[in-house]
Motif scaffolding. Structure first.
Motif, PDB file in Angstrom:
ATOM      1  N   ARG A  28       0.883  -1.159   0.000  1.00  0.00           N
ATOM      2  CA  ARG A  28       0.000   0.000   0.000  1.00  0.00           C
ATOM      3  C   ARG A  28       0.914   1.199   0.000  1.00  0.00           C
ATOM      4  O   ARG A  28       1.260   1.738   1.027  1.00  0.00           O
ATOM      5  N   ARG A  31       0.714   4.474   2.308  1.00  0.00           N
ATOM      6  CA  ARG A  31       1.073   4.396   3.711  1.00  0.00           C
ATOM      7  C   ARG A  31       2.578   4.352   3.888  1.00  0.00           C
ATOM      8  O   ARG A  31       3.125   4.888   4.847  1.00  0.00           O
ATOM      9  N   GLN A  81      -4.514  11.110  -1.992  1.00  0.00           N
ATOM     10  CA  GLN A  81      -4.654   9.924  -1.153  1.00  0.00           C
ATOM     11  C   GLN A  81      -5.847  10.129  -0.225  1.00  0.00           C
ATOM     12  O   GLN A  81      -5.779  10.882   0.739  1.00  0.00           O
ATOM     13  N   ARG A  83      -8.483   9.238   2.661  1.00  0.00           N
ATOM     14  CA  ARG A  83      -8.501   8.478   3.910  1.00  0.00           C
ATOM     15  C   ARG A  83      -9.920   8.166   4.368  1.00  0.00           C
ATOM     16  O   ARG A  83     -10.109   7.407   5.308  1.00  0.00           O
ATOM     17  N   ALA A 127      -5.439   3.385   0.866  1.00  0.00           N
ATOM     18  CA  ALA A 127      -5.293   3.516   2.317  1.00  0.00           C
ATOM     19  C   ALA A 127      -6.631   3.374   3.042  1.00  0.00           C
ATOM     20  O   ALA A 127      -6.668   3.356   4.275  1.00  0.00           O
TER      21      ALA A 127
END
Length: 498
Positions: A28, A31, A81, A83, A127
Protein backbone atom coordinates in the motif's frame (compact mmCIF):
# COMPACT_ATOMS: atom_id res chain seq x y z
CA UNK A 1 12.54 -34.55 1.92
CA UNK A 2 13.46 -36.65 -1.15
CA UNK A 3 14.18 -35.14 -4.55
CA UNK A 4 10.82 -36.14 -6.02
CA UNK A 5 8.89 -34.59 -3.13
CA UNK A 6 10.92 -31.41 -3.43
CA UNK A 7 10.23 -31.31 -7.17
CA UNK A 8 6.52 -31.74 -6.61
CA UNK A 9 6.42 -29.02 -4.01
CA UNK A 10 8.19 -26.54 -6.28
CA UNK A 11 5.88 -27.43 -9.15
CA UNK A 12 2.86 -26.84 -6.93
CA UNK A 13 4.21 -23.49 -5.79
CA UNK A 14 4.63 -22.52 -9.42
CA UNK A 15 0.90 -22.96 -10.04
CA UNK A 16 -0.08 -20.23 -7.60
CA UNK A 17 1.85 -17.50 -9.29
CA UNK A 18 0.17 -18.55 -12.50
CA UNK A 19 -3.33 -18.55 -11.07
CA UNK A 20 -2.75 -15.20 -9.41
CA UNK A 21 -1.34 -12.44 -11.70
CA UNK A 22 0.09 -10.67 -8.61
CA UNK A 23 2.53 -10.62 -5.72
CA UNK A 24 2.06 -11.03 -2.01
CA UNK A 25 4.49 -8.25 -1.25
CA UNK A 26 2.61 -5.57 -3.19
CA UNK A 27 2.65 -2.44 -1.01
CA UNK A 28 0.00 0.00 0.00
CA UNK A 29 2.41 2.60 -1.27
CA UNK A 30 0.63 5.64 0.15
CA UNK A 31 1.07 4.40 3.71
CA UNK A 32 4.69 3.56 3.09
CA UNK A 33 5.47 6.85 1.41
CA UNK A 34 3.25 9.39 3.17
CA UNK A 35 5.15 12.17 4.88
CA UNK A 36 4.31 13.24 8.42
CA UNK A 37 4.22 16.95 7.61
CA UNK A 38 1.21 18.42 5.78
CA UNK A 39 1.37 18.69 2.01
CA UNK A 40 2.28 22.12 0.64
CA UNK A 41 -0.88 22.13 -1.43
CA UNK A 42 -4.30 21.47 0.11
CA UNK A 43 -7.85 20.84 -1.05
CA UNK A 44 -10.57 21.99 1.35
CA UNK A 45 -12.06 18.99 3.13
CA UNK A 46 -9.31 16.55 2.11
CA UNK A 47 -7.26 15.24 5.04
CA UNK A 48 -5.17 12.82 3.00
CA UNK A 49 -1.87 13.60 1.32
CA UNK A 50 -1.80 15.40 -2.05
CA UNK A 51 1.09 15.04 -4.49
CA UNK A 52 1.32 17.34 -7.48
CA UNK A 53 3.34 16.77 -10.63
CA UNK A 54 5.85 19.47 -9.69
CA UNK A 55 6.59 17.87 -6.30
CA UNK A 56 9.99 16.22 -5.85
CA UNK A 57 8.52 12.83 -4.88
CA UNK A 58 5.89 12.78 -7.62
CA UNK A 59 7.53 10.11 -9.77
CA UNK A 60 7.96 7.78 -6.80
CA UNK A 61 4.27 8.12 -6.03
CA UNK A 62 3.22 7.82 -9.65
CA UNK A 63 5.07 4.55 -10.14
CA UNK A 64 3.72 3.18 -6.86
CA UNK A 65 0.19 3.36 -8.26
CA UNK A 66 0.83 0.16 -10.24
CA UNK A 67 2.32 -2.72 -8.25
CA UNK A 68 4.12 -4.46 -11.15
CA UNK A 69 6.78 -3.15 -13.53
CA UNK A 70 4.49 -2.36 -16.49
CA UNK A 71 4.37 1.30 -15.53
CA UNK A 72 2.32 3.25 -18.07
CA UNK A 73 3.89 6.44 -19.33
CA UNK A 74 0.86 8.45 -18.31
CA UNK A 75 1.05 11.37 -15.89
CA UNK A 76 -1.82 12.76 -13.77
CA UNK A 77 -1.49 16.35 -12.61
CA UNK A 78 -2.05 15.32 -9.02
CA UNK A 79 -2.49 12.24 -6.84
CA UNK A 80 -4.89 12.51 -3.92
CA UNK A 81 -4.65 9.92 -1.15
CA UNK A 82 -8.14 9.60 0.30
CA UNK A 83 -8.50 8.48 3.91
CA UNK A 84 -12.29 8.62 4.16
CA UNK A 85 -15.51 9.01 2.20
CA UNK A 86 -15.44 12.69 3.17
CA UNK A 87 -12.03 13.01 1.49
CA UNK A 88 -13.47 11.46 -1.66
CA UNK A 89 -16.47 13.80 -1.71
CA UNK A 90 -14.25 16.85 -1.29
CA UNK A 91 -11.76 15.69 -3.92
CA UNK A 92 -14.47 14.96 -6.50
CA UNK A 93 -16.11 18.34 -5.93
CA UNK A 94 -12.74 20.06 -6.32
CA UNK A 95 -11.99 18.12 -9.51
CA UNK A 96 -15.38 18.97 -11.01
CA UNK A 97 -14.99 22.65 -10.14
CA UNK A 98 -11.49 22.83 -11.65
CA UNK A 99 -12.24 20.59 -14.65
CA UNK A 100 -9.83 17.87 -13.60
CA UNK A 101 -10.90 14.49 -14.93
CA UNK A 102 -10.71 11.83 -12.21
CA UNK A 103 -9.26 8.31 -12.34
CA UNK A 104 -9.62 5.95 -9.38
CA UNK A 105 -7.23 3.38 -7.90
CA UNK A 106 -7.90 0.81 -5.18
CA UNK A 107 -5.11 -1.78 -5.39
CA UNK A 108 -3.22 -0.98 -8.59
CA UNK A 109 -3.22 -4.64 -9.62
CA UNK A 110 -4.68 -4.37 -13.14
CA UNK A 111 -1.98 -5.11 -15.72
CA UNK A 112 -3.00 -2.12 -17.89
CA UNK A 113 -2.67 0.41 -15.07
CA UNK A 114 -6.01 2.10 -15.90
CA UNK A 115 -5.80 4.42 -12.88
CA UNK A 116 -2.79 6.21 -14.40
CA UNK A 117 -4.09 8.75 -16.93
CA UNK A 118 -2.60 11.86 -18.46
CA UNK A 119 -3.67 15.03 -16.70
CA UNK A 120 -6.38 15.43 -14.11
CA UNK A 121 -6.57 13.78 -10.70
CA UNK A 122 -5.71 10.26 -9.61
CA UNK A 123 -7.83 9.46 -6.56
CA UNK A 124 -6.00 6.75 -4.60
CA UNK A 125 -8.21 4.69 -2.25
CA UNK A 126 -5.64 2.10 -1.21
CA UNK A 127 -5.29 3.52 2.32
CA UNK A 128 -9.04 3.06 2.91
CA UNK A 129 -8.94 -0.44 4.34
CA UNK A 130 -11.56 -0.78 7.08
CA UNK A 131 -13.43 -4.07 7.50
CA UNK A 132 -16.52 -4.70 9.62
CA UNK A 133 -18.52 -7.93 9.68
CA UNK A 134 -22.14 -8.54 10.66
CA UNK A 135 -22.09 -12.19 11.61
CA UNK A 136 -25.86 -12.64 11.84
CA UNK A 137 -26.45 -11.27 8.35
CA UNK A 138 -23.18 -12.66 6.97
CA UNK A 139 -22.28 -9.27 5.53
CA UNK A 140 -18.81 -7.76 5.27
CA UNK A 141 -18.64 -3.99 4.94
CA UNK A 142 -15.25 -3.14 3.43
CA UNK A 143 -13.49 -0.13 2.03
CA UNK A 144 -12.02 -0.56 -1.48
CA UNK A 145 -8.36 -0.75 -0.38
CA UNK A 146 -8.89 -3.97 1.59
CA UNK A 147 -6.65 -6.76 0.27
CA UNK A 148 -7.69 -10.33 -0.37
CA UNK A 149 -5.81 -11.93 2.50
CA UNK A 150 -7.09 -9.30 4.95
CA UNK A 151 -10.72 -10.22 4.23
CA UNK A 152 -9.89 -13.93 4.39
CA UNK A 153 -8.40 -13.47 7.85
CA UNK A 154 -11.18 -11.23 9.20
CA UNK A 155 -13.97 -13.44 7.86
CA UNK A 156 -12.31 -16.67 8.96
CA UNK A 157 -12.32 -15.46 12.57
CA UNK A 158 -16.13 -15.36 12.30
CA UNK A 159 -16.39 -18.74 10.58
CA UNK A 160 -17.10 -17.09 7.24
CA UNK A 161 -15.49 -16.76 3.81
CA UNK A 162 -15.70 -14.90 0.50
CA UNK A 163 -14.61 -15.88 -3.04
CA UNK A 164 -11.48 -13.75 -2.78
CA UNK A 165 -8.81 -13.42 -5.50
CA UNK A 166 -6.27 -16.21 -5.93
CA UNK A 167 -3.54 -13.70 -5.07
CA UNK A 168 -3.46 -12.42 -1.46
CA UNK A 169 -2.39 -8.84 -2.30
CA UNK A 170 -5.17 -7.91 -4.73
CA UNK A 171 -7.32 -4.91 -3.75
CA UNK A 172 -10.94 -5.98 -3.47
CA UNK A 173 -12.45 -2.80 -4.91
CA UNK A 174 -11.29 -3.39 -8.48
CA UNK A 175 -11.52 -7.17 -8.19
CA UNK A 176 -15.18 -7.34 -7.20
CA UNK A 177 -16.39 -4.49 -9.41
CA UNK A 178 -14.75 -6.07 -12.46
CA UNK A 179 -16.33 -9.49 -12.00
CA UNK A 180 -14.05 -11.40 -9.65
CA UNK A 181 -12.81 -14.94 -10.37
CA UNK A 182 -11.89 -16.08 -6.86
CA UNK A 183 -11.36 -19.11 -4.65
CA UNK A 184 -14.46 -21.34 -4.51
CA UNK A 185 -16.40 -19.02 -6.80
CA UNK A 186 -18.02 -22.01 -8.50
CA UNK A 187 -20.13 -22.64 -5.36
CA UNK A 188 -20.82 -18.95 -4.69
CA UNK A 189 -23.01 -18.01 -7.62
CA UNK A 190 -20.13 -17.62 -10.05
CA UNK A 191 -18.32 -14.28 -10.16
CA UNK A 192 -17.62 -12.45 -6.90
CA UNK A 193 -19.34 -9.30 -8.21
CA UNK A 194 -22.67 -11.08 -7.76
CA UNK A 195 -21.99 -11.18 -4.00
CA UNK A 196 -22.06 -7.37 -3.84
CA UNK A 197 -25.31 -6.61 -2.00
CA UNK A 198 -24.73 -2.88 -1.68
CA UNK A 199 -22.21 -0.08 -2.12
CA UNK A 200 -21.59 3.49 -1.04
CA UNK A 201 -20.92 5.61 -4.11
CA UNK A 202 -19.75 9.20 -4.62
CA UNK A 203 -21.29 10.59 -7.80
CA UNK A 204 -19.86 13.21 -10.16
CA UNK A 205 -21.84 15.99 -8.42
CA UNK A 206 -20.35 15.04 -5.04
CA UNK A 207 -23.30 13.17 -3.54
CA UNK A 208 -22.66 10.13 -1.33
CA UNK A 209 -25.30 7.52 -2.14
CA UNK A 210 -26.01 4.05 -0.81
CA UNK A 211 -26.94 1.79 -3.73
CA UNK A 212 -28.56 -1.63 -3.63
CA UNK A 213 -31.21 -3.65 -5.42
CA UNK A 214 -33.79 -1.28 -3.94
CA UNK A 215 -31.88 2.02 -3.72
CA UNK A 216 -30.59 3.50 -6.95
CA UNK A 217 -30.77 0.07 -8.64
CA UNK A 218 -29.36 1.39 -11.92
CA UNK A 219 -26.06 2.39 -10.25
CA UNK A 220 -26.08 -0.89 -8.33
CA UNK A 221 -26.46 -2.72 -11.64
CA UNK A 222 -23.38 -0.93 -12.97
CA UNK A 223 -21.25 -1.51 -9.86
CA UNK A 224 -21.71 -5.26 -10.30
CA UNK A 225 -19.31 -5.85 -13.17
CA UNK A 226 -18.42 -2.45 -14.66
CA UNK A 227 -14.68 -2.72 -13.94
CA UNK A 228 -12.29 0.23 -14.48
CA UNK A 229 -14.79 2.35 -16.42
CA UNK A 230 -17.16 3.26 -13.57
CA UNK A 231 -18.75 6.75 -13.57
CA UNK A 232 -18.35 7.28 -9.80
CA UNK A 233 -16.25 6.28 -6.80
CA UNK A 234 -17.13 3.34 -4.58
CA UNK A 235 -16.06 4.16 -1.03
CA UNK A 236 -17.48 1.05 0.62
CA UNK A 237 -18.71 -2.36 -0.54
CA UNK A 238 -21.20 -4.55 1.28
CA UNK A 239 -20.46 -8.18 0.47
CA UNK A 240 -22.39 -11.38 1.07
CA UNK A 241 -20.26 -13.84 3.06
CA UNK A 242 -20.54 -17.62 3.17
CA UNK A 243 -19.69 -20.37 5.66
CA UNK A 244 -16.07 -21.45 5.60
CA UNK A 245 -15.84 -24.86 3.91
CA UNK A 246 -15.27 -27.52 6.54
CA UNK A 247 -12.94 -29.44 4.25
CA UNK A 248 -10.80 -28.50 1.24
CA UNK A 249 -8.90 -31.12 -0.77
CA UNK A 250 -7.05 -30.80 -4.06
CA UNK A 251 -5.65 -33.31 -6.53
CA UNK A 252 -3.04 -32.23 -9.07
CA UNK A 253 -1.66 -33.95 -12.16
CA UNK A 254 1.21 -32.92 -14.46
CA UNK A 255 1.56 -33.97 -18.13
CA UNK A 256 3.73 -33.16 -21.13
CA UNK A 257 2.02 -30.63 -23.39
CA UNK A 258 1.69 -33.33 -26.03
CA UNK A 259 -1.00 -34.96 -23.86
CA UNK A 260 -3.25 -31.90 -23.70
CA UNK A 261 -5.92 -33.46 -25.94
CA UNK A 262 -6.13 -36.48 -23.63
CA UNK A 263 -6.42 -34.17 -20.61
CA UNK A 264 -9.24 -32.08 -22.07
CA UNK A 265 -11.12 -35.13 -23.35
CA UNK A 266 -10.84 -36.87 -19.99
CA UNK A 267 -11.96 -33.75 -18.18
CA UNK A 268 -14.97 -33.43 -20.49
CA UNK A 269 -15.93 -37.06 -19.81
CA UNK A 270 -15.57 -36.74 -16.03
CA UNK A 271 -17.71 -33.62 -15.99
CA UNK A 272 -20.38 -35.26 -18.12
CA UNK A 273 -20.57 -38.48 -16.10
CA UNK A 274 -20.13 -37.15 -12.54
CA UNK A 275 -21.48 -34.41 -10.33
CA UNK A 276 -18.45 -32.12 -10.14
CA UNK A 277 -20.25 -28.85 -10.84
CA UNK A 278 -18.96 -27.20 -7.65
CA UNK A 279 -15.32 -28.19 -8.17
CA UNK A 280 -12.81 -25.51 -9.15
CA UNK A 281 -10.97 -27.01 -12.12
CA UNK A 282 -7.79 -25.23 -13.20
CA UNK A 283 -5.68 -26.22 -16.19
CA UNK A 284 -2.43 -24.38 -16.92
CA UNK A 285 -0.17 -24.57 -19.96
CA UNK A 286 3.19 -23.57 -18.55
CA UNK A 287 6.97 -23.95 -18.69
CA UNK A 288 8.26 -26.67 -16.38
CA UNK A 289 9.72 -24.80 -13.38
CA UNK A 290 12.80 -27.03 -13.21
CA UNK A 291 13.71 -26.95 -16.90
CA UNK A 292 16.00 -24.21 -18.34
CA UNK A 293 14.26 -21.36 -20.11
CA UNK A 294 15.96 -22.18 -23.43
CA UNK A 295 15.01 -25.86 -23.43
CA UNK A 296 13.01 -27.03 -26.48
CA UNK A 297 9.20 -27.05 -26.06
CA UNK A 298 8.92 -30.84 -26.15
CA UNK A 299 11.02 -30.98 -22.98
CA UNK A 300 9.85 -27.85 -21.22
CA UNK A 301 6.15 -27.24 -21.82
CA UNK A 302 3.67 -29.00 -19.54
CA UNK A 303 0.00 -29.17 -18.61
CA UNK A 304 -0.69 -28.69 -14.91
CA UNK A 305 -4.23 -29.67 -13.88
CA UNK A 306 -5.71 -29.27 -10.38
CA UNK A 307 -9.18 -30.03 -9.01
CA UNK A 308 -10.03 -28.07 -5.84
CA UNK A 309 -12.97 -29.39 -3.81
CA UNK A 310 -14.72 -27.36 -1.10
CA UNK A 311 -17.16 -29.47 0.95
CA UNK A 312 -18.77 -30.09 4.35
CA UNK A 313 -16.51 -33.02 5.15
CA UNK A 314 -13.29 -34.66 4.06
CA UNK A 315 -15.24 -37.76 3.08
CA UNK A 316 -17.37 -35.75 0.66
CA UNK A 317 -14.22 -34.25 -0.84
CA UNK A 318 -12.72 -37.69 -1.32
CA UNK A 319 -15.88 -38.92 -3.04
CA UNK A 320 -15.83 -35.97 -5.44
CA UNK A 321 -12.16 -36.55 -6.29
CA UNK A 322 -12.56 -40.29 -6.98
CA UNK A 323 -13.42 -39.93 -10.68
CA UNK A 324 -10.20 -38.00 -11.27
CA UNK A 325 -8.11 -40.66 -9.49
CA UNK A 326 -9.82 -43.42 -11.49
CA UNK A 327 -9.22 -41.75 -14.86
CA UNK A 328 -6.42 -41.44 -17.38
CA UNK A 329 -5.39 -38.30 -15.53
CA UNK A 330 -3.99 -40.48 -12.77
CA UNK A 331 -2.52 -43.24 -14.90
CA UNK A 332 -0.92 -41.19 -17.69
CA UNK A 333 0.53 -38.27 -15.75
CA UNK A 334 4.18 -37.54 -15.08
CA UNK A 335 3.46 -36.54 -11.48
CA UNK A 336 0.36 -36.74 -9.30
CA UNK A 337 -0.40 -35.22 -5.90
CA UNK A 338 -3.81 -36.42 -4.78
CA UNK A 339 -6.18 -35.57 -1.93
CA UNK A 340 -4.04 -32.77 -0.48
CA UNK A 341 -5.75 -31.04 2.48
CA UNK A 342 -5.93 -27.25 2.85
CA UNK A 343 -7.44 -24.65 5.11
CA UNK A 344 -9.00 -21.65 3.37
CA UNK A 345 -6.03 -19.51 4.42
CA UNK A 346 -3.75 -22.38 3.47
CA UNK A 347 -4.69 -21.93 -0.16
CA UNK A 348 -2.40 -18.91 0.06
CA UNK A 349 0.13 -20.32 2.53
CA UNK A 350 0.78 -23.49 0.55
CA UNK A 351 0.06 -22.28 -2.97
CA UNK A 352 1.90 -18.99 -3.01
CA UNK A 353 5.60 -18.31 -2.60
CA UNK A 354 7.45 -15.01 -2.35
CA UNK A 355 10.20 -16.52 -4.47
CA UNK A 356 7.84 -17.79 -7.16
CA UNK A 357 9.11 -16.28 -10.45
CA UNK A 358 5.57 -15.84 -11.80
CA UNK A 359 4.64 -13.81 -8.72
CA UNK A 360 7.60 -11.48 -8.90
CA UNK A 361 7.50 -7.80 -9.79
CA UNK A 362 7.82 -8.24 -13.56
CA UNK A 363 6.08 -6.72 -16.59
CA UNK A 364 2.62 -8.10 -17.39
CA UNK A 365 0.12 -8.24 -20.22
CA UNK A 366 -3.08 -10.32 -20.22
CA UNK A 367 -6.05 -11.07 -22.42
CA UNK A 368 -8.81 -13.65 -22.23
CA UNK A 369 -12.06 -15.18 -23.35
CA UNK A 370 -15.09 -16.48 -21.51
CA UNK A 371 -16.24 -19.59 -23.32
CA UNK A 372 -18.41 -22.70 -23.20
CA UNK A 373 -15.73 -24.64 -25.09
CA UNK A 374 -12.74 -24.39 -22.78
CA UNK A 375 -11.08 -27.58 -23.97
CA UNK A 376 -11.23 -26.53 -27.61
CA UNK A 377 -9.88 -23.09 -26.73
CA UNK A 378 -6.87 -24.62 -24.95
CA UNK A 379 -6.17 -26.93 -27.88
CA UNK A 380 -6.42 -23.98 -30.28
CA UNK A 381 -3.60 -22.06 -28.55
CA UNK A 382 -1.40 -25.06 -27.65
CA UNK A 383 0.87 -24.86 -30.71
CA UNK A 384 1.27 -21.10 -30.37
CA UNK A 385 2.06 -21.53 -26.68
CA UNK A 386 5.12 -23.59 -27.64
CA UNK A 387 6.67 -20.35 -28.92
CA UNK A 388 6.06 -18.44 -25.67
CA UNK A 389 8.87 -15.84 -25.52
CA UNK A 390 9.64 -16.24 -21.78
CA UNK A 391 9.40 -19.12 -19.35
CA UNK A 392 6.78 -17.31 -17.25
CA UNK A 393 4.31 -16.82 -20.09
CA UNK A 394 1.38 -19.19 -19.67
CA UNK A 395 -2.23 -19.97 -20.54
CA UNK A 396 -4.73 -20.68 -17.78
CA UNK A 397 -8.24 -22.14 -17.93
CA UNK A 398 -10.69 -22.16 -15.04
CA UNK A 399 -13.74 -24.38 -15.57
CA UNK A 400 -17.10 -24.50 -13.76
CA UNK A 401 -17.67 -20.76 -13.71
CA UNK A 402 -21.43 -21.35 -13.33
CA UNK A 403 -22.32 -17.85 -14.56
CA UNK A 404 -25.79 -17.01 -15.85
CA UNK A 405 -27.35 -13.87 -17.34
CA UNK A 406 -28.49 -11.54 -14.57
CA UNK A 407 -30.85 -8.59 -14.86
CA UNK A 408 -29.27 -7.00 -11.76
CA UNK A 409 -25.64 -6.95 -12.95
CA UNK A 410 -23.90 -5.54 -16.01
CA UNK A 411 -21.70 -8.65 -15.91
CA UNK A 412 -24.14 -11.16 -17.34
CA UNK A 413 -22.36 -13.71 -19.51
CA UNK A 414 -23.48 -17.31 -19.43
CA UNK A 415 -20.08 -19.00 -19.55
CA UNK A 416 -18.53 -22.21 -18.30
CA UNK A 417 -14.83 -21.41 -18.60
CA UNK A 418 -12.31 -18.59 -18.40
CA UNK A 419 -9.20 -18.93 -20.59
CA UNK A 420 -6.49 -16.31 -20.19
CA UNK A 421 -3.14 -15.84 -21.93
CA UNK A 422 -0.47 -14.17 -19.76
CA UNK A 423 2.71 -12.47 -20.91
CA UNK A 424 5.29 -12.02 -18.12
CA UNK A 425 8.75 -10.56 -18.79
CA UNK A 426 11.42 -8.25 -17.41
CA UNK A 427 12.78 -5.74 -19.90
CA UNK A 428 10.91 -2.85 -21.53
CA UNK A 429 12.84 -3.45 -24.75
CA UNK A 430 11.02 -6.80 -25.04
CA UNK A 431 7.56 -5.20 -24.96
CA UNK A 432 6.96 -5.49 -28.75
CA UNK A 433 7.65 -9.21 -28.99
CA UNK A 434 5.60 -10.02 -25.87
CA UNK A 435 2.64 -7.98 -27.10
CA UNK A 436 2.98 -9.65 -30.49
CA UNK A 437 2.91 -13.11 -28.89
CA UNK A 438 -0.11 -12.16 -26.79
CA UNK A 439 -1.95 -10.62 -29.74
CA UNK A 440 -1.54 -13.81 -31.78
CA UNK A 441 -3.33 -15.75 -29.04
CA UNK A 442 -6.44 -13.61 -29.40
CA UNK A 443 -7.91 -14.83 -32.73
CA UNK A 444 -7.16 -18.41 -31.69
CA UNK A 445 -9.18 -17.95 -28.50
CA UNK A 446 -11.84 -15.56 -29.82
CA UNK A 447 -13.33 -18.16 -32.15
CA UNK A 448 -14.70 -19.84 -29.00
CA UNK A 449 -15.59 -16.69 -27.05
CA UNK A 450 -18.99 -15.73 -25.73
CA UNK A 451 -17.51 -12.74 -23.89
CA UNK A 452 -14.49 -11.44 -21.98
CA UNK A 453 -13.47 -10.71 -18.39
CA UNK A 454 -12.96 -6.95 -18.06
CA UNK A 455 -10.35 -7.18 -15.27
CA UNK A 456 -7.92 -9.00 -17.55
CA UNK A 457 -8.11 -7.65 -21.08
CA UNK A 458 -5.31 -5.85 -22.88
CA UNK A 459 -6.87 -2.44 -23.35
CA UNK A 460 -3.64 -0.52 -23.93
CA UNK A 461 -3.27 -1.70 -27.51
CA UNK A 462 -6.91 -2.62 -28.16
CA UNK A 463 -9.38 -0.25 -26.44
CA UNK A 464 -12.32 -1.92 -28.19
CA UNK A 465 -11.65 -4.96 -26.01
CA UNK A 466 -13.55 -3.21 -23.20
CA UNK A 467 -16.70 -2.95 -25.30
CA UNK A 468 -16.42 -6.65 -26.04
CA UNK A 469 -16.56 -7.40 -22.29
CA UNK A 470 -20.29 -6.61 -22.27
CA UNK A 471 -23.31 -7.56 -24.29
CA UNK A 472 -24.32 -4.84 -26.75
CA UNK A 473 -27.37 -4.00 -24.65
CA UNK A 474 -25.36 -3.72 -21.44
CA UNK A 475 -22.63 -1.63 -23.09
CA UNK A 476 -25.24 0.79 -24.44
CA UNK A 477 -26.93 0.99 -21.04
CA UNK A 478 -23.59 1.79 -19.38
CA UNK A 479 -23.05 4.67 -21.82
CA UNK A 480 -26.53 6.06 -21.08
CA UNK A 481 -25.93 5.84 -17.34
CA UNK A 482 -22.60 7.62 -17.74
CA UNK A 483 -24.32 10.49 -19.53
CA UNK A 484 -27.01 10.58 -16.85
CA UNK A 485 -24.75 10.50 -13.78
CA UNK A 486 -21.62 12.13 -15.20
CA UNK A 487 -22.81 14.48 -17.94
CA UNK A 488 -19.74 16.70 -17.70
CA UNK A 489 -17.22 13.86 -17.88
CA UNK A 490 -15.74 14.21 -14.40
CA UNK A 491 -14.62 10.55 -14.40
CA UNK A 492 -12.46 8.76 -16.90
CA UNK A 493 -14.07 5.94 -18.82
CA UNK A 494 -12.15 2.87 -19.99
CA UNK A 495 -8.71 3.32 -21.54
CA UNK A 496 -9.19 4.71 -25.03
CA UNK A 497 -12.80 5.69 -24.34
CA UNK A 498 -12.50 8.89 -22.30
Amino acid sequence: MNQQSSSRRRALQQLVGLTALGAVNALRAPRALAAEKPARFTIPGVAGKIIRRQDANYEMWRQSMVWHMSKPKRYPEMIVQARSAEDVVAAVKYAAQHKLRVAVRSGGHNSCGPSLRDGGMLLDLSAMDEISIEVDRRIASIQPGVRSLELVTAAREKGLSFPVPHCPSVGLGGFTMGGGIGWNYAQRGGMATLSIVGADVVTADGRLLHVSAREHPDIYWAVRGVGPGFFGVVTRLHLQLYPVPKAILASSYIFPLSQLEMVTATLDRIRKENNVAGVELITVLMHHPEVPADAPPEKSKIVFFTAFVFEDSEQKCLEVLKPFAASDLATKCLVKMENQPFSFEGLYERYFSLNDPAGRCARYAVDNVLTNEGGKALLAVADHFRSAPTKDCHVLASFNMATKPRADACFSWAADCYVGAYGIWDEEQDDPRIYDWLAKNIPLLDQYAVGHYVNEVEGRLNPDRYRQCFTAANWNRLQKLRKQYDPNGVFHSYLGHS
